[in-house]
Scaffold this active site. Structure first.
Site, PDB file in Angstrom:
ATOM      1  NE  ARG A   1      -2.623  -1.831   3.115  1.00  0.00           N
ATOM      2  CZ  ARG A   1      -3.065  -1.855   4.368  1.00  0.00           C
ATOM      3  NH1 ARG A   1      -3.961  -0.994   4.768  1.00  0.00           N
ATOM      4  NH2 ARG A   1      -2.586  -2.738   5.226  1.00  0.00           N
TER       5      ARG A   1
ATOM      6  N   GLY B   1      -5.351  -7.168  15.017  1.00  0.00           N
ATOM      7  CA  GLY B   1      -5.753  -8.419  15.655  1.00  0.00           C
ATOM      8  C   GLY B   1      -6.371  -8.092  17.013  1.00  0.00           C
TER       9      GLY B   1
ATOM     10  NE  ARG C   1      28.272  25.108   0.542  1.00  0.00           N
ATOM     11  CZ  ARG C   1      29.148  25.156  -0.470  1.00  0.00           C
ATOM     12  NH1 ARG C   1      29.378  26.296  -1.114  1.00  0.00           N
ATOM     13  NH2 ARG C   1      29.785  24.075  -0.823  1.00  0.00           N
TER      14      ARG C   1
HETATM   15  C1  UD1 Z   1       0.055  -7.695  12.475  1.00  0.00           C
HETATM   16  C2  UD1 Z   1      -0.562  -8.684  13.503  1.00  0.00           C
HETATM   17  C3  UD1 Z   1      -1.810  -8.046  14.111  1.00  0.00           C
HETATM   18  C4  UD1 Z   1      -1.455  -6.732  14.757  1.00  0.00           C
HETATM   19  C5  UD1 Z   1      -0.732  -5.800  13.764  1.00  0.00           C
HETATM   20  C6  UD1 Z   1      -0.175  -4.604  14.500  1.00  0.00           C
HETATM   21  C7  UD1 Z   1      -0.163 -10.979  12.735  1.00  0.00           C
HETATM   22  C8  UD1 Z   1      -0.717 -12.150  12.021  1.00  0.00           C
HETATM   23  N1  UD1 Z   1      -0.939  -9.890  12.799  1.00  0.00           N
HETATM   24  O1  UD1 Z   1      -0.904  -7.486  11.449  1.00  0.00           O
HETATM   25  O2  UD1 Z   1      -2.372  -8.928  15.083  1.00  0.00           O
HETATM   26  O3  UD1 Z   1      -2.633  -6.107  15.260  1.00  0.00           O
HETATM   27  O4  UD1 Z   1       0.384  -6.473  13.158  1.00  0.00           O
HETATM   28  O5  UD1 Z   1       0.390  -3.654  13.623  1.00  0.00           O
HETATM   29  O6  UD1 Z   1       0.939 -11.044  13.240  1.00  0.00           O
HETATM   30  N2  UD1 Z   1       6.246  -9.430   8.007  1.00  0.00           N
HETATM   31  C9  UD1 Z   1       7.292 -10.230   7.637  1.00  0.00           C
HETATM   32  N3  UD1 Z   1       7.045 -11.360   6.950  1.00  0.00           N
HETATM   33  C10 UD1 Z   1       5.799 -11.750   6.613  1.00  0.00           C
HETATM   34  C11 UD1 Z   1       4.726 -10.925   6.999  1.00  0.00           C
HETATM   35  C12 UD1 Z   1       4.968  -9.758   7.696  1.00  0.00           C
HETATM   36  O7  UD1 Z   1       8.446  -9.924   7.922  1.00  0.00           O
HETATM   37  O8  UD1 Z   1       5.671 -12.819   5.976  1.00  0.00           O
HETATM   38  C13 UD1 Z   1       6.520  -8.179   8.737  1.00  0.00           C
HETATM   39  C14 UD1 Z   1       6.118  -6.953   7.946  1.00  0.00           C
HETATM   40  O9  UD1 Z   1       7.223  -6.430   7.221  1.00  0.00           O
HETATM   41  C15 UD1 Z   1       5.699  -5.980   9.035  1.00  0.00           C
HETATM   42  C16 UD1 Z   1       5.238  -6.883  10.171  1.00  0.00           C
HETATM   43  O10 UD1 Z   1       5.756  -8.166   9.908  1.00  0.00           O
HETATM   44  O11 UD1 Z   1       6.788  -5.200   9.467  1.00  0.00           O
HETATM   45  C17 UD1 Z   1       3.727  -6.938  10.285  1.00  0.00           C
HETATM   46  O12 UD1 Z   1       3.179  -7.470   9.095  1.00  0.00           O
HETATM   47  P1  UD1 Z   1       1.836  -6.939   8.471  1.00  0.00           P
HETATM   48  O13 UD1 Z   1       1.552  -7.732   7.255  1.00  0.00           O
HETATM   49  O14 UD1 Z   1       1.888  -5.464   8.348  1.00  0.00           O
HETATM   50  O15 UD1 Z   1       0.808  -7.405   9.621  1.00  0.00           O
HETATM   51  P2  UD1 Z   1      -0.561  -6.747  10.023  1.00  0.00           P
HETATM   52  O16 UD1 Z   1      -1.610  -7.202   9.069  1.00  0.00           O
HETATM   53  O17 UD1 Z   1      -0.383  -5.304  10.207  1.00  0.00           O
END
Ligand code: UD1
Ligand code: CA
Length: 454
Positions: free
Chosen positions: A13, A137, A331
């Site tokens: 996004r 979550g 500078r």
């Molecule tokens: C996640 C939590 C959610 C919480 C929210 C808070 C889970 C399943 N959900 O959701 O409960 O309320 O964060 O902000 O954990 N990432 C990886 N590898 C992956 C997927 C994600 O490294 O395969 C990293 C992303 O770069 C990011 C973080 O994990 O920094 C969170 O991932 P994101 O997909 O944004 O999770 P949310 O849907 O926000």
């Protein structure tokens, strides 16, 4: 304890080529904020899980010995991401703290609370109550109020969606149980991912103590998934910085119109007008006043200096009691000793400017050593560069440089010397004498200005 930072996600996004965790907040990548907050918490290097844009993220951290990387080639969820980190963590550290690379404003104080609670044993979640919990979550508790599980927005029933306590994504888990819990995760959910949050249910079933702690401020745990959220969080952060400055006694003409992208240290009775940007490390001593629309970066401004509007100061030191601006540019390497007047459209670079010296208008001073009480007239240029090499100009104390002078470096102007206006100085000008180089003025008798034919 171990520290793992999940940063492999794509951040679709954001619609940007730059990996999400490198998007800047307050002038620095979000990942750097998380690295700052977790600094020193782990004996072993902190593990950053990279995937999307892995090379760019690793290049950004190059040279750091306090960070290790785990590659998550496919992003199959937060549980899958933590599993990728397991080979890198210290199995002997009793707790493993998980942070998210896209939750940048987490404070050290809040992390400290999580760590303190974790020291009591069990599993610790950082949770928060939100008026609008959409997208997060939800924390599900049993009749006795004990945390039972976490359900993701996309998997929640309408009733579960009404729960306002949410998972911030930050948690501390017992290291010894991790491998087993993570291996037991299943992607049978709405997103087909291995959710780290499903570990809570497993822990609860095993009777592991699960506690929830809360952050000091709600904004600390806000996640950034879009440019709109990034912009909102930037404003929240700037507002917090402004409040801290006000609390410290700084006068801000409008706390909504200041941007601090780094660290701003202020003495007593400092006054800052609107639309100023402070970058890197900036120090303003007692009584400094900064006019509207100035950009100050990595600089030190001593006591009582007045900076008038529209100045750009970068890598410079402004000695006490002077006045700079409006429209001045200092500078890197500009060293003003004090009591100086630097005026409009004056640029100073890599130069020492002695006590009380005035450079009031339209001038370039580069690679120069200027003495005390010198007066430099309008439109003076140090010609310091031959296209390849830089040369120095040395001007003695009490010299007077007439307007429109070119000082072709390397060149020396002696103490108390006067340079006649409009001179091009290529050789040393002696102490205490008038030196000038000017073609003699002539008046052509009988000359007539051409006139247009009708
Ligand atoms: C996640 C939590 C959610 C919480 C929210 C808070 C889970 C399943 N959900 O959701 O409960 O309320 O964060 O902000 O954990 N990432 C990886 N590898 C992956 C997927 C994600 O490294 O395969 C990293 C992303 O770069 C990011 C973080 O994990 O920094 C969170 O991932 P994101 O997909 O944004 O999770 P949310 O849907 O926000
Ligand atoms: Ca997120």
């Amino acid at each position: 304890m171990n520290v793992v930072i999940l940063a492999a996600g794509m951040g679709k996004r954001m619609r940007s080529r730059l990996p999400k965790v490198l998007q800047p907040l307050a002038g620095r990548p979000m990942l750097d904020h998380v690295l700052d907050a977790t600094e020193g918490l782990s004996q072993s290097p902190r593990v950053v899980v990279v995937g999307h844009g892995a090379e760019t993220v690793m290049a950004h951290c190059e040279g750091r010995t306090d960070v290790a990387f785990a590659l998550q080639a496919e992003q199959l969820g937060t549980g899958h991401a933590l599993r990728a980190a397991l080979p890198q963590i210290d199995p002997a550290a009793p707790q493993t703290l998980v942070c998210l690379g896209d939750v940048p404003l987490l404070s050290r104080a809040t992390l400290g609370r999580v760590a303190d609670e974790a020291a009591e044993g069990g599993l610790v979640l950082l949770t928060v109550e939100l008026d609008d919990p959409t997208g997060y979550g939800r924390i599900l508790r049993d009749a006795e109020g004990r945390v039972r599980s976490i359900v993701e927005e996309k998997d929640a029933t309408p009733e579960e969606k009404r729960v306002r306590e949410v998972n911030t994504g930050i948690m501390c888990l017992p290291t010894a149980r991790l491998a087993q819990w993570l291996a037991a995760l299943s992607p049978a959910n709405a997103q087909g991912e291995y959710y780290l949050t499903d570990v809570i249910d497993l822990a609860a079933r095993e009777g592991v103590r699960i506690s929830a702690v809360h952050p000091q401020h709600v904004w600390e745990v806000e996640g950034v998934n879009s440019k709109a959220q990034l912009a909102e969080l930037e404003r929240v952060w700037q507002r917090a910085q402004a409040s801290a400055l006000l609390d410290a006694g700084v006068t801000l003409l409008d706390p909504a119109r200041i941007d601090v992208r780094g660290r701003l240290e202020c003495g007593r009775d400092v006054e800052i007008d609107v639309n100023c940007v402070f970058e890197g490390e900036v120090k303003l001593a007692d009584g400094v006043r900064v006019g509207a629309n100035c950009v100050l970066r990595n600089c030190v401004v001593d006591e009582g200096v007045e900076i008038l509007p529209f100045c750009h100061i970068d890598g410079a030191h402004v000695g006490a009691g002077g006045r700079v601006g409006p429209y001045s540019r200092l500078r890197p390497g500009a060293e003003l000793m004090g009591g100086n007047h630097i005026g409009n459209f004056v640029e100073v670079k890599k130069s020492n400017v002695g006590l009380g010296t005035k450079i009031n208008h339209l001038t370039y001073i580069g690679d120069a050593d200027v003495g005390a009480r010198v007066n430099i007239g309008a439109g003076t240029i140090t010609c310091n560069y031959d296209g390849v090499n830089k040369f120095r100009t040395v001007i003695g104390d009490d010299a007077f440089i007439g307007s429109g002078t070119e000082l072709v470096a390397p060149v020396t102007v002696g103490a108390g010397a006067t340079i006649g206006a409009g001179s091009t100085i290529t050789r040393a000008a002696p102490d205490g004498k008038l030196t000038l180089s000017r073609t003699r003025q002539v008046t052509v008798e009988g000359w007539q200005r051409p006139v247009k034919k009708r």
